[in-house]
Design an enzyme around this catalytic site. Structure first.
Site, PDB file in Angstrom:
ATOM      1  N   TYR A  17      -7.641 -29.599  -9.577  1.00  0.00           N
ATOM      2  CA  TYR A  17      -6.381 -29.240 -10.224  1.00  0.00           C
ATOM      3  C   TYR A  17      -5.276 -29.060  -9.181  1.00  0.00           C
ATOM      4  O   TYR A  17      -4.181 -29.616  -9.315  1.00  0.00           O
ATOM      5  CB  TYR A  17      -6.571 -27.963 -11.028  1.00  0.00           C
ATOM      6  CG  TYR A  17      -5.325 -27.412 -11.663  1.00  0.00           C
ATOM      7  CD1 TYR A  17      -4.789 -28.009 -12.797  1.00  0.00           C
ATOM      8  CD2 TYR A  17      -4.690 -26.295 -11.137  1.00  0.00           C
ATOM      9  CE1 TYR A  17      -3.635 -27.506 -13.394  1.00  0.00           C
ATOM     10  CE2 TYR A  17      -3.548 -25.776 -11.722  1.00  0.00           C
ATOM     11  CZ  TYR A  17      -3.027 -26.388 -12.850  1.00  0.00           C
ATOM     12  OH  TYR A  17      -1.892 -25.881 -13.430  1.00  0.00           O
ATOM     13  N   SER A  23       2.198 -25.975 -10.305  1.00  0.00           N
ATOM     14  CA  SER A  23       1.404 -24.744 -10.288  1.00  0.00           C
ATOM     15  C   SER A  23       1.511 -24.065  -8.934  1.00  0.00           C
ATOM     16  O   SER A  23       1.695 -24.733  -7.901  1.00  0.00           O
ATOM     17  CB  SER A  23      -0.071 -25.060 -10.571  1.00  0.00           C
ATOM     18  OG  SER A  23      -0.894 -23.937 -10.346  1.00  0.00           O
TER      19      SER A  23
END
Length: 256
Positions: free
Chosen positions: A161, A148
């Site tokens: 995350y 990400s």
């Protein structure tokens, strides 16, 4: 890789929806036999398998809850059965670690439960999936993990995350060095905001967030799952044989 006369084979974790589905379809379009892993949604998995077949490939679905350690064995058993059924061999050419979960929490709100769940799926599962499938992965194979942009740009509101994706990238670099002698490449693809089912409802409810995301890109649009899938397909191809240990962003130039 597999011999030219044999079909290439691939496993996509979290392959029933969003980016995973797009990756499965894209690999299927090259004629690959794709094992589509999913956690719960039987209907979505069936739809993805049908889409892969429509794209020119062969596919089968395997259900396993990757929040548990024993699920990796369930996944391996299902994938081996499917590959033998479709190709006569359990050999694997491409492994795509896509399964993952998000978590909205910052340093003031993050809990032990948050960290345990995110790291179990986003970090531990890829590690143990690779470990279990490594004997099946052919020399010259490909491992691609979905990371990400949150690992490069500070996003305090998704702290667990972002941390998990940083760990995943560190794992991939070390793995690339270890598997190089076998000709196996290991890379990560780092998307920005992609218009998947997961994000679509939130963006519709908060159009200002969608406008902000579009403004951040160089191309003035939201990313689509196929934008990421094409990058994964390249890294999974023979043409990417000299690329390993790398992080490829698929963000449309966001945060330049």
């Amino acid at each position: 890789m597999a011999a030219d006369t044999a079909p290439r084979t691939a496993l996509v974790t979290g392959g029933s929806r969003g980016i995973g589905r797009a990756v499965a379809e894209r690999l299927g379009s090259t004629g690959a036999v794709v094992a589509v892993h999913y956690g719960r949604d039987d209907d979505a998995a069936k739809e993805t398998v049908a889409a892969v077949r429509a794209a020119g490939g062969r596919a089968f679905a395997v259900c396993a809850d990757l929040t548990t350690r024993g699920a990796v064995e369930e996944l391996a058993a299902g994938v081996e059965r499917g590959l033998v059924e479709h190709t006569g061999s359990a050999g694997l050419d491409v492994l795509v670690n896509n399964a993952g979960v998000g978590c909205r929490a910052d340093i003031t709100t993050v809990t032990d439960e948050d960290l345990n769940r995110v790291f179990a799926i986003n970090v531990k599962a890829p590690v143990f999936v690779v470990q279990r499938f490594l004997p099946l992965l052919r020399d010259g194979g490909r491992i691609v993990s979905i990371s990400s942009v949150a690992n490069r740009i500070a996003h305090p509101h998704v702290l667990p995350y972002a941390m998990s994706k940083g760990a995943l990238e560190a794992f991939s670099r070390s793995l690339a060095a270890q598997l190089g002698p076998r000709g196996i490449t290991v890379n990560t693809v780092a998307p920005g905001l992609i218009e998947t089912d997961f994000h679509r409802a939130r963006l519709r409810a908060h159009p200002e967030d969608a406008a902000e995301a579009v403004a951040l890109t160089a191309f003035g649009r939201l990313g689509q799952p196929r934008d990421v899938a094409d990058a994964v397909a390249f890294l999974a191809s023979e043409e990417a044989r000299w690329i390993t240990g790398e992080r490829v962003e698929a963000t449309g130039g966001a945060y330049l």
